[in-house]
Design a protein around this motif. Structure first.
Motif, PDB file in Angstrom:
ATOM      1  N   ALA B  97      78.270 -39.503  45.127  1.00  0.00           N
ATOM      2  CA  ALA B  97      77.698 -40.817  44.847  1.00  0.00           C
ATOM      3  C   ALA B  97      78.791 -41.846  45.094  1.00  0.00           C
ATOM      4  O   ALA B  97      79.894 -41.731  44.550  1.00  0.00           O
ATOM      5  CB  ALA B  97      77.209 -40.882  43.402  1.00  0.00           C
ATOM      6  N   ILE B  98      78.491 -42.818  45.938  1.00  0.00           N
ATOM      7  CA  ILE B  98      79.459 -43.881  46.205  1.00  0.00           C
ATOM      8  C   ILE B  98      78.890 -45.164  45.616  1.00  0.00           C
ATOM      9  O   ILE B  98      77.785 -45.589  45.976  1.00  0.00           O
ATOM     10  CB  ILE B  98      79.694 -44.029  47.724  1.00  0.00           C
ATOM     11  N   THR B  99      79.634 -45.731  44.679  1.00  0.00           N
ATOM     12  CA  THR B  99      79.138 -46.941  44.032  1.00  0.00           C
ATOM     13  C   THR B  99      80.091 -48.096  44.305  1.00  0.00           C
ATOM     14  O   THR B  99      81.306 -47.919  44.366  1.00  0.00           O
ATOM     15  CB  THR B  99      79.016 -46.748  42.507  1.00  0.00           C
ATOM     16  N   GLY B 100      79.515 -49.264  44.479  1.00  0.00           N
ATOM     17  CA  GLY B 100      80.324 -50.471  44.571  1.00  0.00           C
ATOM     18  C   GLY B 100      80.797 -50.832  43.176  1.00  0.00           C
ATOM     19  O   GLY B 100      80.162 -50.481  42.180  1.00  0.00           O
ATOM     20  N   GLN B 101      81.935 -51.495  43.116  1.00  0.00           N
ATOM     21  CA  GLN B 101      82.425 -51.981  41.819  1.00  0.00           C
ATOM     22  C   GLN B 101      82.822 -53.440  42.028  1.00  0.00           C
ATOM     23  O   GLN B 101      83.048 -53.863  43.168  1.00  0.00           O
ATOM     24  CB  GLN B 101      83.615 -51.116  41.353  1.00  0.00           C
ATOM     25  N   VAL B 102      82.892 -54.197  40.955  1.00  0.00           N
ATOM     26  CA  VAL B 102      83.324 -55.596  41.089  1.00  0.00           C
ATOM     27  C   VAL B 102      84.763 -55.598  41.629  1.00  0.00           C
ATOM     28  O   VAL B 102      85.488 -54.605  41.489  1.00  0.00           O
ATOM     29  CB  VAL B 102      83.237 -56.347  39.742  1.00  0.00           C
ATOM     30  N   PRO B 103      85.203 -56.689  42.253  1.00  0.00           N
ATOM     31  CA  PRO B 103      86.555 -56.708  42.815  1.00  0.00           C
ATOM     32  C   PRO B 103      87.614 -56.348  41.772  1.00  0.00           C
ATOM     33  O   PRO B 103      87.451 -56.656  40.585  1.00  0.00           O
ATOM     34  CB  PRO B 103      86.720 -58.153  43.287  1.00  0.00           C
ATOM     35  N   THR B 104      88.677 -55.716  42.229  1.00  0.00           N
ATOM     36  CA  THR B 104      89.730 -55.193  41.348  1.00  0.00           C
ATOM     37  C   THR B 104      90.157 -56.192  40.268  1.00  0.00           C
ATOM     38  O   THR B 104      90.260 -55.841  39.102  1.00  0.00           O
ATOM     39  CB  THR B 104      90.976 -54.825  42.189  1.00  0.00           C
ATOM     40  N   HIS B 105      90.376 -57.466  40.676  1.00  0.00           N
ATOM     41  CA  HIS B 105      90.886 -58.440  39.702  1.00  0.00           C
ATOM     42  C   HIS B 105      89.827 -58.879  38.698  1.00  0.00           C
ATOM     43  O   HIS B 105      90.137 -59.563  37.734  1.00  0.00           O
ATOM     44  CB  HIS B 105      91.497 -59.647  40.433  1.00  0.00           C
ATOM     45  N   TYR B 106      88.569 -58.519  38.899  1.00  0.00           N
ATOM     46  CA  TYR B 106      87.518 -58.836  37.918  1.00  0.00           C
ATOM     47  C   TYR B 106      87.266 -57.689  36.937  1.00  0.00           C
ATOM     48  O   TYR B 106      86.549 -57.858  35.951  1.00  0.00           O
ATOM     49  CB  TYR B 106      86.207 -59.170  38.617  1.00  0.00           C
ATOM     50  N   ILE B 107      87.799 -56.499  37.246  1.00  0.00           N
ATOM     51  CA  ILE B 107      87.484 -55.338  36.400  1.00  0.00           C
ATOM     52  C   ILE B 107      87.955 -55.592  34.969  1.00  0.00           C
ATOM     53  O   ILE B 107      89.092 -56.019  34.737  1.00  0.00           O
ATOM     54  CB  ILE B 107      88.116 -54.044  36.969  1.00  0.00           C
ATOM     55  N   GLY B 108      87.066 -55.346  34.029  1.00  0.00           N
ATOM     56  CA  GLY B 108      87.407 -55.539  32.621  1.00  0.00           C
ATOM     57  C   GLY B 108      87.148 -56.945  32.100  1.00  0.00           C
ATOM     58  O   GLY B 108      87.469 -57.251  30.960  1.00  0.00           O
ATOM     59  N   THR B 109      86.552 -57.801  32.932  1.00  0.00           N
ATOM     60  CA  THR B 109      86.308 -59.182  32.478  1.00  0.00           C
ATOM     61  C   THR B 109      84.845 -59.430  32.153  1.00  0.00           C
ATOM     62  O   THR B 109      84.436 -60.571  31.973  1.00  0.00           O
ATOM     63  CB  THR B 109      86.722 -60.188  33.571  1.00  0.00           C
ATOM     64  N   ASP B 110      84.041 -58.368  32.070  1.00  0.00           N
ATOM     65  CA  ASP B 110      82.593 -58.526  31.918  1.00  0.00           C
ATOM     66  C   ASP B 110      82.035 -59.362  33.060  1.00  0.00           C
ATOM     67  O   ASP B 110      81.229 -60.270  32.860  1.00  0.00           O
ATOM     68  CB  ASP B 110      82.226 -59.169  30.563  1.00  0.00           C
TER      69      ASP B 110
END
Lengths: 190, 581
Positions: B97-110
């Motif tokens: 399963a390949i999932t997109g994620q929010v950009p690295t610098h947004y991770i953890g910012t809700d």
């Protein structure tokens, strides 16, 4: 309405007991690896008594000492699951092997009067602990040893007024003499 | 190597891995990958719900043995995959399963559409990755495929932040050797221990009442030839789990069919009285064993499994053999042939006993010429397809009838969610299976409750002209729950009545599929044959069946095989047949 058939004796399963286990894990030190390891315990409702992580002689390899109380059979199952994790390199339950375990504690204790200070210093001496910080009414003591020794020391100085305790949790290593003898057998069970 | 976008690296690895079909649905965080997919030489199936996409990838993987690939965006896209990934995990299905994620610098910012997908999927994947550096991307993707398809297969998730799919990097595709070297802690054990195999052979020689209990691991390992050879050499009767249907021809006289909760009387009795149980790629699931203390209580147990964690998990075994089923069986057969095999003659008495059990309580049901019996529908599908179709099933009564009344003869023929028990699995899995095996007829046997959970993706099958047949066993109930309520909750039918339902024929037609209906037994074979003629779109057949038919035999949950409910007394009232007091 039933139909008579021969009833067989039920299968007997080994009884197992709940006891303390010391599990040593060597794993690739990637982010998330600790969560993978601890969630195997949490998922079975087991609380990890102590856990300590440190670097090793190999680059990017962490050594993790886990102390947990649990049923023999379930711990065995968890160990198999730990071995199954992609990032673990070696997993051993050293509970039944001759080993050395140590823990370090930093203890802040109230030490106001002269007599209190003297008595605490005497205890520190007996336990081969050290006073590492002093303030007007407080001693900070560093002690290493196995869990029982640290427990005994804390019980003795508790009456003076404990202010704070920081414990590292156990780190453990097998005795070399034992690992040499056991290595063959361990290969069989690994 | 030329510099490439992260998204293009993803496509490169897919092609390197021999992927020809991907399933998924785009969204913000995975747009870059979909952009790269736009002119990639890959079949790209746009599903309408990520859960359905994951079941399609799963069905594709189960039917072909290849790794299924599913794509989804971050946040809700990824969380919608969760059920599909867990389904694949429980049944050891190779999937990436390949999932997109929010950009690295947004991770953890809700951030918008952010979810900790690696955290959420950790306990339901064989392994998962969050890519934090484009340098690692190609290797991680290669590792994901390697882990998914080797050892005990399973789903692997790779979460890729959007900025990493956009970055450009001068990369080289890692070789299989690079991948192996990068995973020092992952070494699946394929070769069985020779001394254990010797012990197993000795037990087999001595056994008077042996039974083979074969599970999904035998299918994954591709061991059907070895199983056949072993049965014919040793004359040991064979029962399979739901997951291993078709590994061995079910018309063979030594086939005992399924064991367990809805196992046959003769399979369960054989296991109960066995003195040797040879478990092959099976995991002693509670739906198989019932009350564990009374499961094959007199039997010595040999357990062949690639996963050491499956051994002695639910039951202590006497001879564990960790290894690949196919390789271990080859060695076991060789070992058995070393000595003369006249001991096989001693089996005949045991086989006779089993034949008696088969005669006494064959797999059957009360036939009717007024109302359609669900079992009759399955039998007619079997006849019309000559036993050659790939069958998928949702979860519920229809799943069990599909397991019992279609006779399977080749591995990967019956695809269903055995471990997780995911309703809504059957139809999207059929779509995936048909794409993987276009020359086979693929029929999804679904329940009305199960089918409607992924009804939206009927449009996907219409769009891509995928001619799967949905045989809807429509009893206007959540039938399996109703059956349990009838048997164990005093017929208090709480929240199981689905009498308010769409007109399934019109529903199919509105999607652009063919809709057919049968309400009388005489119509059943006619509509099936009509459906089999359609080859440019899906067909839904609404079989309006006996509403309160039960799946029998049944061993109530947690009970012993002795306490099997065999047959209903009369309509709507089950007779509990406690074989022993």
């Amino acid at each position: 309405m039933g139909e008579e058939i021969k009833v067989l004796k039920v299968r007997e399963e080994k009884k197992t007991e709940v006891r303390k286990h010391i599990i040593i894990v060597r794993a690739q030190h990637n982010f998330g690896v600790l969560t993978r390891i601890t969630s195997l315990f949490a998922g079975r409702g087991y609380n990890i008594e102590s856990l300590s992580v440190g670097k090793t002689n190999e680059p990017n390899v962490a050594r993790i000492t886990i102390v947990v109380n649990g049923d023999e059979r379930i711990i065995e199952q968890i160990i198999k699951q730990l071995r199954k994790l992609i990032e673990t390199l070696r997993v051993r339950d050293i509970t039944n092997q001759p080993h050395i375990e140590r823990e370090l504690a930093l203890i802040k204790v109230h030490a106001g009067t002269d007599s209190e200070r003297n008595e605490i210093m005497r205890l520190v001496d007996i336990f081969r602990a050290r006073i590492v910080d002093v303030y007007t009414d407080t001693y900070t003591i560093e002690i290493t040893g196995d869990t029982e020794k640290i427990g005994a020391f804390i019980d003795l100085i508790r009456p003076f007024g404990l202010k704070d305790i920081a414990r590292t949790g156990i780190v453990a290593i097998t005795r070399e003499s034992a690992t040499r003898k056991l290595s063959y057998k361990e290969q069989q069970t690994d | 190597m030329p510099k490439k976008r992260g998204a293009d690296i993803v496509i490169d690895v897919l092609l390197e891995e021999g992927v020809d079909t991907v399933f998924g649905l785009p969204g913000g965080a995975i747009m870059e990958v979909y952009d790269a997919l736009f002119d990639a030489p890959l079949k790209n199936i746009l599903a309408r719900h990520e859960q359905a996409a994951s079941h399609m990838a799963d069905g594709y993987a189960r039917a072909t043995g290849k790794v299924g690939v599913v794509l989804a965006t971050s946040g809700p896209g990824a969380t919608n995959l969760v059920t599909g990934i867990a389904t694949a995990y429980m049944d050891s299905v190779p999937m990436v399963a390949i999932t997109g994620q929010v950009p690295t610098h947004y991770i953890g910012t809700d951030a918008f559409q952010e979810a900790d997908v690696v955290g959420i999927t950790r306990p339901i994947t064989k392994h998962n990755f969050l890519v934090t550096d484009i340098k690692d991307l190609a290797l991680i993707l290669r590792q994901a495929f390697y882990i998914a398809r080797t050892g005990r297969p399973g789903p692997v998730l790779v979460d890729i932040p959007k900025d990493i799919t956009q970055q450009v990097y001068d990369y080289k595709i890692p070789t299989e050797k690079d991948v192996e070297a990068s995973l020092p802690g992952y070494k699946p054990h394929y070769e069985g221990n020779p001394s254990q195999i010797k012990k197993a052979a000795e037990l087999i020689r001595k056994a008077k009442r042996p039974v083979l209990y074969v599970g999904g691991g035998a299918v994954l390992s591709g061991a059907s030839e070895e199983i056949k050879e072993l049965v014919e050499l040793t004359r040991i009767p064979l029962t399979t789990t739901n997951m291993a249907k078709g590994i061995f021809d079910e018309e063979h006289p030594l086939a005992l069919h399924m064991l367990g909760m809805h196992g046959t009387y003769y399979a369960n009795m054989s296991v109960y009285y066995s003195d040797l149980l040879i478990a092959v790629g099976a995991r002693f699931d509670d739906r198989v064993t019932g009350k564990i203390q009374e499961f094959a209580p007199e039997a010595k147990i040999i357990h062949i499994d690639i996963d050491p964690a499956s051994i002695s998990k639910n039951i202590t075994v006497d001879v564990p053999i960790v290894g690949d089923v196919k390789l271990v069986l080859q060695k076991l057969i060789k070992e058995l042939k070393k000595k003369p095999i006249e001991w096989v003659k001693a089996r005949e008495q045991w086989i006779k006993q089993i034949e008696k059990w088969k005669e006494k309580h064959p797999l059957t049901y009360q036939k009717s010429d007024k109302i359609i019996k669900p079992q009759y529908v399955i039998e007619e599908i079997y006849r019309a397809t000559k036993g050659e179709a790939i069958i998928t099933a949702g979860v519920g009564q229809h799943q069990m009838w599909a397991a019992m009344f279609y006779k399977y003869k080749f591995p990967r023929q019956f695809l269903n969610s055995g471990g997780l028990g995911t309703m809504g699995y059957g139809f999207p899995a059929a779509v995936g299976a048909k794409l993987g095996k276009p020359d086979k007829k693929v029929i999804a046997i679904e329940g009305d409750g199960s089918f409607i959970m992924n009804v939206q993706d009927l449009i996907t099958a219409v769009q891509y002209r995928i001619p799967v047949i949905i045989a809807l066993i429509n009893n206007s109930f959540l039938g399996m729950v109703r059956q349990w309520q009838q048997l164990f909750y005093d017929s208090r039918y709480s929240s199981v009545c689905l009498a308010t339902q769409p007109d399934f024929v019109k529903l199919a037609e509105s999607f652009g599929a063919v809709g057919l209906r049968a309400t009388k037994p005489s119509e059943v074979s006619k509509v099936i044959n009509e459906a089999l003629k359609v080859n440019d779109r899906p067909v839904l057949i609404d079989f309006v069946v006996d509403r309160e038919e039960n799946v029998l035999p049944m061993v109530p949950a947690g009970k012993s095989y002795r306490e099997m409910i065999l047959s209903p007394k009369e309509k709507g009232e089950a007779e509990t047949m406690y074989l022993v007091g």
